[in-house]
Design a protein around this motif. Structure first.
Motif, PDB file in Angstrom:
ATOM      1  N   SER A 323       0.850  -1.183   0.000  1.00 33.21           N
ATOM      2  CA  SER A 323       0.000   0.000   0.000  1.00 33.21           C
ATOM      3  C   SER A 323       0.889   1.237   0.000  1.00 33.21           C
ATOM      4  CB  SER A 323      -0.906   0.000   1.230  1.00 33.21           C
ATOM      5  OG  SER A 323      -1.725   1.139   1.246  1.00 33.21           O
ATOM      6  N   PHE A 324       0.733   2.058  -1.039  1.00 29.14           N
ATOM      7  CA  PHE A 324       1.555   3.260  -1.167  1.00 29.14           C
ATOM      8  C   PHE A 324       0.693   4.500  -0.921  1.00 29.14           C
ATOM      9  CE2 PHE A 324       3.259   0.017  -4.027  1.00 29.14           C
ATOM     10  CZ  PHE A 324       4.561  -0.082  -3.548  1.00 29.14           C
ATOM     11  N   PRO A 325       1.226   5.478  -0.227  1.00 26.62           N
ATOM     12  CA  PRO A 325       0.482   6.729  -0.059  1.00 26.62           C
ATOM     13  C   PRO A 325       0.085   7.286  -1.422  1.00 26.62           C
ATOM     14  CG  PRO A 325       2.441   6.722   1.307  1.00 26.62           C
ATOM     15  CD  PRO A 325       2.546   5.528   0.422  1.00 26.62           C
ATOM     16  N   GLU A 326      -1.109   7.863  -1.504  1.00 25.17           N
ATOM     17  CA  GLU A 326      -1.594   8.358  -2.792  1.00 25.17           C
ATOM     18  C   GLU A 326      -0.655   9.422  -3.349  1.00 25.17           C
ATOM     19  OE1 GLU A 326      -5.692   9.782  -4.957  1.00 25.17           O
ATOM     20  OE2 GLU A 326      -5.652   9.475  -2.787  1.00 25.17           O
ATOM     21  N   SER A 327      -0.073  10.217  -2.471  1.00 23.13           N
ATOM     22  CA  SER A 327       0.837  11.260  -2.952  1.00 23.13           C
ATOM     23  C   SER A 327       2.054  10.637  -3.642  1.00 23.13           C
ATOM     24  CB  SER A 327       1.294  12.139  -1.788  1.00 23.13           C
ATOM     25  OG  SER A 327       1.932  11.354  -0.780  1.00 23.13           O
ATOM     26  N   GLU A 328       2.550   9.534  -3.072  1.00 26.40           N
ATOM     27  CA  GLU A 328       3.702   8.859  -3.664  1.00 26.40           C
ATOM     28  C   GLU A 328       3.319   8.263  -5.020  1.00 26.40           C
ATOM     29  OE1 GLU A 328       6.909   5.294  -2.565  1.00 26.40           O
ATOM     30  OE2 GLU A 328       5.466   6.023  -1.065  1.00 26.40           O
ATOM     31  N   PHE A 329       2.111   7.689  -5.091  1.00 28.66           N
ATOM     32  CA  PHE A 329       1.645   7.099  -6.356  1.00 28.66           C
ATOM     33  C   PHE A 329       1.501   8.190  -7.424  1.00 28.66           C
ATOM     34  CE2 PHE A 329      -2.167   6.536  -9.029  1.00 28.66           C
ATOM     35  CZ  PHE A 329      -1.737   5.467  -9.817  1.00 28.66           C
ATOM     36  N   LEU A 330       0.853   9.301  -7.070  1.00 27.01           N
ATOM     37  CA  LEU A 330       0.617  10.355  -8.051  1.00 27.01           C
ATOM     38  C   LEU A 330       1.931  10.974  -8.530  1.00 27.01           C
ATOM     39  CD1 LEU A 330      -2.494  12.103  -6.456  1.00 27.01           C
ATOM     40  CD2 LEU A 330      -2.435  10.607  -8.465  1.00 27.01           C
ATOM     41  N   LEU A 331       2.907  11.096  -7.611  1.00 27.74           N
ATOM     42  CA  LEU A 331       4.211  11.632  -8.008  1.00 27.74           C
ATOM     43  C   LEU A 331       4.879  10.712  -9.015  1.00 27.74           C
ATOM     44  CD1 LEU A 331       6.481  13.708  -7.680  1.00 27.74           C
ATOM     45  CD2 LEU A 331       7.335  12.339  -5.746  1.00 27.74           C
ATOM     46  N   ALA A 332       4.878   9.418  -8.722  1.00 30.63           N
ATOM     47  CA  ALA A 332       5.499   8.454  -9.627  1.00 30.63           C
ATOM     48  C   ALA A 332       4.765   8.410 -10.962  1.00 30.63           C
ATOM     49  CB  ALA A 332       5.523   7.066  -8.991  1.00 30.63           C
ATOM     50  N   LEU A 333       3.443   8.516 -10.925  1.00 34.87           N
ATOM     51  CA  LEU A 333       2.663   8.496 -12.156  1.00 34.87           C
ATOM     52  C   LEU A 333       2.968   9.723 -13.008  1.00 34.87           C
ATOM     53  CD1 LEU A 333       0.407   7.117 -13.821  1.00 34.87           C
ATOM     54  CD2 LEU A 333      -1.243   8.526 -12.561  1.00 34.87           C
ATOM     55  N   GLY A 334       3.067  10.888 -12.353  1.00 33.84           N
ATOM     56  CA  GLY A 334       3.390  12.107 -13.096  1.00 33.84           C
ATOM     57  C   GLY A 334       4.741  12.006 -13.776  1.00 33.84           C
ATOM     58  N   GLU A 335       5.732  11.462 -13.050  1.00 31.42           N
ATOM     59  CA  GLU A 335       7.066  11.294 -13.638  1.00 31.42           C
ATOM     60  C   GLU A 335       7.024  10.332 -14.821  1.00 31.42           C
ATOM     61  OE1 GLU A 335       9.390  10.012 -10.351  1.00 31.42           O
ATOM     62  OE2 GLU A 335       9.650  12.032  -9.507  1.00 31.42           O
ATOM     63  N   LEU A 336       6.199   9.298 -14.709  1.00 30.70           N
ATOM     64  CA  LEU A 336       6.071   8.342 -15.810  1.00 30.70           C
ATOM     65  C   LEU A 336       5.446   9.011 -17.034  1.00 30.70           C
ATOM     66  CD1 LEU A 336       6.184   5.447 -16.956  1.00 30.70           C
ATOM     67  CD2 LEU A 336       3.943   5.040 -15.903  1.00 30.70           C
ATOM     68  N   GLU A 337       4.421   9.836 -16.815  1.00 28.70           N
ATOM     69  CA  GLU A 337       3.778  10.536 -17.935  1.00 28.70           C
ATOM     70  C   GLU A 337       4.760  11.479 -18.612  1.00 28.70           C
ATOM     71  OE1 GLU A 337      -0.953  10.796 -16.869  1.00 28.70           O
ATOM     72  OE2 GLU A 337       0.390  12.204 -15.835  1.00 28.70           O
ATOM     73  N   ASP A 338       5.571  12.169 -17.816  1.00 35.51           N
ATOM     74  CA  ASP A 338       6.565  13.074 -18.407  1.00 35.51           C
ATOM     75  C   ASP A 338       7.601  12.297 -19.214  1.00 35.51           C
ATOM     76  OD1 ASP A 338       5.304  15.215 -17.228  1.00 35.51           O
ATOM     77  OD2 ASP A 338       6.637  15.270 -15.479  1.00 35.51           O
ATOM     78  N   ARG A 339       8.005  11.148 -18.690  1.00 33.87           N
ATOM     79  CA  ARG A 339       9.060  10.361 -19.336  1.00 33.87           C
ATOM     80  C   ARG A 339       8.579   9.700 -20.616  1.00 33.87           C
ATOM     81  NH1 ARG A 339      10.127   7.606 -15.233  1.00 33.87           N
ATOM     82  NH2 ARG A 339       9.183   5.586 -15.735  1.00 33.87           N
ATOM     83  N   THR A 340       7.330   9.253 -20.637  1.00 37.15           N
ATOM     84  CA  THR A 340       6.827   8.500 -21.803  1.00 37.15           C
ATOM     85  C   THR A 340       5.981   9.333 -22.751  1.00 37.15           C
ATOM     86  OG1 THR A 340       4.850   7.803 -20.567  1.00 37.15           O
ATOM     87  CG2 THR A 340       6.818   6.373 -20.459  1.00 37.15           C
ATOM     88  N   GLY A 341       5.562  10.519 -22.310  1.00 35.88           N
ATOM     89  CA  GLY A 341       4.707  11.342 -23.147  1.00 35.88           C
ATOM     90  C   GLY A 341       3.269  10.863 -23.188  1.00 35.88           C
ATOM     91  N   ILE A 342       2.902   9.953 -22.280  1.00 29.73           N
ATOM     92  CA  ILE A 342       1.539   9.415 -22.223  1.00 29.73           C
ATOM     93  C   ILE A 342       0.771  10.156 -21.137  1.00 29.73           C
ATOM     94  CG2 ILE A 342       0.132   7.390 -21.679  1.00 29.73           C
ATOM     95  CD1 ILE A 342       2.399   5.659 -22.736  1.00 29.73           C
ATOM     96  N   SER A 343      -0.456  10.561 -21.465  1.00 33.32           N
ATOM     97  CA  SER A 343      -1.320  11.195 -20.478  1.00 33.32           C
ATOM     98  C   SER A 343      -2.461  10.228 -20.156  1.00 33.32           C
ATOM     99  CB  SER A 343      -1.884  12.511 -21.025  1.00 33.32           C
ATOM    100  OG  SER A 343      -2.738  13.114 -20.077  1.00 33.32           O
TER     101      SER A 343
END
Length: 795
Positions: A323-343
């Motif tokens: 179980s990951f804090p939502e803030s940690e999940f959203l941060l990682a997801l945002g970095e993934l979107e920036d890295r892959t160009g996927i929204s």
């Protein structure tokens, strides 16, 4: 004696004989005993004047320079000329007293000297050999013959003569060489005794022998009517047919009784009343050969698979997941979107978060809804949040790669690998299966931390049970699939039942992203899923069209379409014709014949080809693998291309060989292996599951009526990536869309997942009893039902 009677009744019309001395064994398959011999001809009633002949057939043993009598027929082989195709082969035995003595005192029989042989013949006569084979106890009559020597003599005779006689006798019962060999390999020396005592045992033990075949033998030896062995065989045969052909996990007892009664009523060998059949059914459960629960009757393998799957699903759901804090999940997801160009859309973000926080989760949705994108997101964020490298090269046997990707077919696994950049395998390979397992066999445990299974709608109840049983307690699981596609070929509807139970966290993707790119194919697929026929069905679109034609015009229309596509530069692997049936003027077999001549013609006979049955395989042919062969890294549904053909005279193995390349993986097939492949210019819609093709051509005509259903058309249409060409009759298409619920599979998985035991269980033991169902009228609710309503078939 029955064997003699059977020989007269079943003797092959127009059969010939050939007598000759063995010269050389050209080829012999050690597993099924298929043999090619060259013999010196001494006598024959066939039209054959050569001194030597080639004899082929299934022979248990052949000894050099011995004289044999073959029964069969001369036939002309297109490449090898005139051959004798033998039904039986029997070594000529000595017919005189002195000949038998010489034979028994020869090198073949260790410890049997001339004096002992003379004593045996003196006691048992010139027919000593046949008497010993028929009844080994006759050797006790021979004075001063030690038991050890008697055993050695009998065992040697059975090895070298008894098997031949058994094979001949089995053939006289009407079994061909291949089935005879299967029977012998199951029962060995007891083969004839078992058949003469209970031929119905064959139904249970031998694949390929059904009730009707066994019943013919039963009639010959006096087993008829309500004989217990006969009724039990009818029950097992009918239950297996209902489950394996129609995909049911169980059959209601009253319906099963009705089908069994119909089977018996059609037989000239007598019938039985419902209460008598019911009693035999209860006995079968007591013997462990069927499993019962209230009014449900199961094959044991399906019963224990269904219950076992529930147990393991519940075990997985009880585990704690990361179980990951939502803030940690959203941060990682945002970095993934920036890295892959996927929204990622909100529903996709929700799917990824649910997968990462649940021990078990189902991701479902139709074509174009972004399931592949979500899988990639799950993998990337799982590695990121758990501090794991996604480079498989950084792991070894001691520390295996923590993320396991798998799918039911090789092509679906390959698509996972291409979309994620990570290793993916078939479920069978993941479990260490070779595709030939019996239902009770188990696979190996899975090592890893995250398991993602794609195309889950194709997974049957037995394989799902094996998969979940192999999952360790600390592994998270993500199941991905489209519940609106065709269900598994095997029994069950696992994905659909899991979703219906609502006990497993699930996310259904509904937004269509590929439609934004202008795909009318995706739009059509979703209309079909909803049971609607779009107004634009017959109107040409940029990526699909519908060509009106009748059944008999289908081959010609498809030929023109394919020629046009090939003329535009598309390769055979880019063009896939799909059809639901094999036979008929618009069936798969006919279309493959037409398409081979279009896409891979043998102009002036210059292209190398190998005849096999009714087809000819050529270099350049597109072929489909029909069975799993993990040791060759080729699996059921894989499509390849024939790249080489070698004739027997061209290689040291002296065998015809076909080499098929499955995208670089070269697999060699001998002639005996060619039943593992078929032409794939056109293939069944069932076999296309898990695959996508640039161009799909789909004939839809009323002659396919019994196969036309919504999920069949939906599955076929969603195989197309770029262009879809429908051809046939609009009315047939409309019929298919309207038929959605007439083949509902009988399963209790959803029920079992929602409660400890199904609500319909009325007694503590969970077994079939007379009180619960034997007195039920089996025709209740069947006033307007005929036997034809039960004749359903799979493609």
């Amino acid at each position: 004696m029955y064997v003699a009677e059977a020989k007269r009744d079943l003797f092959t019309e127009g059969e010939q004989f050939l007598k000759g001395r063995h010269i050389v064994t050209v080829f012999r398959n050690a597993e099924n005993f298929y043999t090619v011999l060259r013999v010196r001809v001494t006598e024959t009633d066939g039209n054959y004047e050569e001194k030597e002949a080639v004899v082929t057939g299934y022979f248990p043993a052949v000894h050099e320079q011995e004289m044999y009598m073959f029964h069969g027929q001369f036939k002309d082989h297109p490449r090898f000329g005139r051959q004798f195709i033998a039904r039986t082969a029997q070594k000529e035995m000595p017919q005189t007293k002195q000949g038998v003595i010489t034979y028994l005192s020869g090198d073949l029989f260790k410890g049997i000297g001339k004096k002992t042989a003379e004593m045996i013949v003196e006691t048992l006569g010139e027919q000593a050999i046949s008497k010993i084979i028929a009844d080994r106890t006759c050797l006790k009559e021979v004075p001063r013959l030690p038991a050890e020597k008697a055993d050695t003599l009998y065992d040697t005779l059975m090895k070298h003569q008894g098997l031949e006689q058994i094979m001949i006798a089995l053939n006289d019962f009407g079994f061909g060489p291949q089935l005879s060999m299967k029977i012998y390999q199951m029962y060995f020396q007891e083969s004839l005794n078992i058949i003469q005592e209970n031929p119905y045992k064959l139904v249970e033990d031998i694949d390929g022998i059904g009730f009707i075949r066994a019943d013919e033998i039963g009639a010959k030896i006096g087993i008829s009517g309500a004989h217990p062995d006969r009724l039990k065989a009818a029950i097992l045969f009918t239950l297996e047919q209902q489950c394996l052909q129609d995909g049911h996990c169980y059959v209601e007892a009253d319906i099963l009784l009705t089908h069994i009664k119909e089977l018996l009523d059609k037989s000239a060998n007598g019938t039985a009343e419902f209460d008598v059949i019911a009693s035999r059914l209860i006995e079968l459960e007591e013997e462990g050969k069927v499993s019962g629960e209230d009014k449900r009757v199961y094959m044991p393998s399906l019963y224990f698979s269904e219950k076992g799957l529930v147990t393991n699903v519940q075990r997985v759901l009880e585990q704690e997941s990361n179980s990951f804090p939502e803030s940690e999940f959203l941060l990682a997801l945002g970095e993934l979107e920036d890295r892959t160009g996927i929204s990622y859309a909100p529903s996709q973000k929700h799917a990824i978060q649910t997968a990462l926080s649940s021990p078990l989760m189902i991701l479902t949705g139709g074509p174009g809804t972004g399931k592949t994108t979500v899988i990639k997101g799950i993998v990337e964020l799982y590695g990121e949040l758990n501090g794991l490298s996604l480079d498989p090269k950084r792991y070894d046997k001691e520390e295996p790669f923590p993320i396991k990707l798998c799918a039911p077919t090789g092509r679906a696994a390959k698509r996972m690998m291409e979309s994620t950049g990570l290793p993916a395998v078939t479920i069978h390979r993941l479990l260490g299966f070779n595709g030939q397992e019996e239902p009770e066999e188990e696979g190996k445990d899975i090592a890893g931390r995250l398991l993602i299974v794609d195309e889950m709608s194709m997974v049957d109840i037995w394989l799902a049970h094996q998969l979940f049983k192999a999952v360790p307690d600390d592994m998270q699981i993500v199941l991905v699939g489209d519940e609106d596609q065709l269900p598994s070929v095997g029994p069950g509807q696992v994905l659909k039942d899991m979703l219906a139970s609502q006990v497993i966290p699930s996310v259904r993707l509904t937004d269509i992203y590929r439609q934004e790119e202008g795909s009318s194919i995706i739009s059509l697929a979703h209309s079909i899923k909803d049971g609607r026929v779009p107004d634009t069905l017959m109107q040409p679109q940029k990526d699909r069209s519908f060509l009106r034609c009748r059944t008999e015009q289908i081959p010609e229309v498809i030929e023109k379409v394919v020629k046009n596509a090939a003329g535009k530069g598309y390769e055979p692997r880019d063009i896939q014709v799909l059809a639901p049936m094999y036979k008929g003027p618009a069936g798969i077999d006919k279309l493959n014949e037409v398409l081979q001549n279009v896409l891979n013609p043998n102009v002036d006979g210059r292209r190398k080809e190998l005849p096999f049955g009714s087809v000819k395989y050529r270099i350049g042919d597109k072929v489909l693998q029909l069975v799993n062969q993990p040791e060759q890294n080729v699996f059921n549904g894989d499509i390849g291309e024939i790249i080489s053909i070698f004739f027997a005279k061209e290689n040291t193995e002296k065998e015809d060989m076909v080499i098929v390349s499955y995208e670089g993986n070269e697999v060699t097939y001998t002639r005996n292996d060619l039943n593992q492949i078929t032409h794939a210019f056109c293939c069944s819609i069932h076999k296309s599951q898990g695959s996508e093709f640039p161009i799909v051509i789909l004939p839809v005509v009323k002659s396919y009526y019994r196969m036309l259903r919504r999920n069949l058309l939906y599955t076929a249409i969603t195989r197309s990536k770029q262009f879809l060409i429908l051809c046939g009759e609009e009315e047939a298409f409309n019929i298919g869309i309207a038929r959605n619920d007439d083949l509902i599979r009988k399963t209790a998985l959803a029920e079992r997942l929602t409660e400890e035991e199904p609500s319909s269980v009325l007694h503590a033991s969970g077994k079939l009893t007379e009180e619960t169902w034997m007195n039920v009228d089996p025709m209740i609710g069947m006033d307007h039902v005929t036997p034809y309503d039960f004749l359903q078939n799979e493609a």
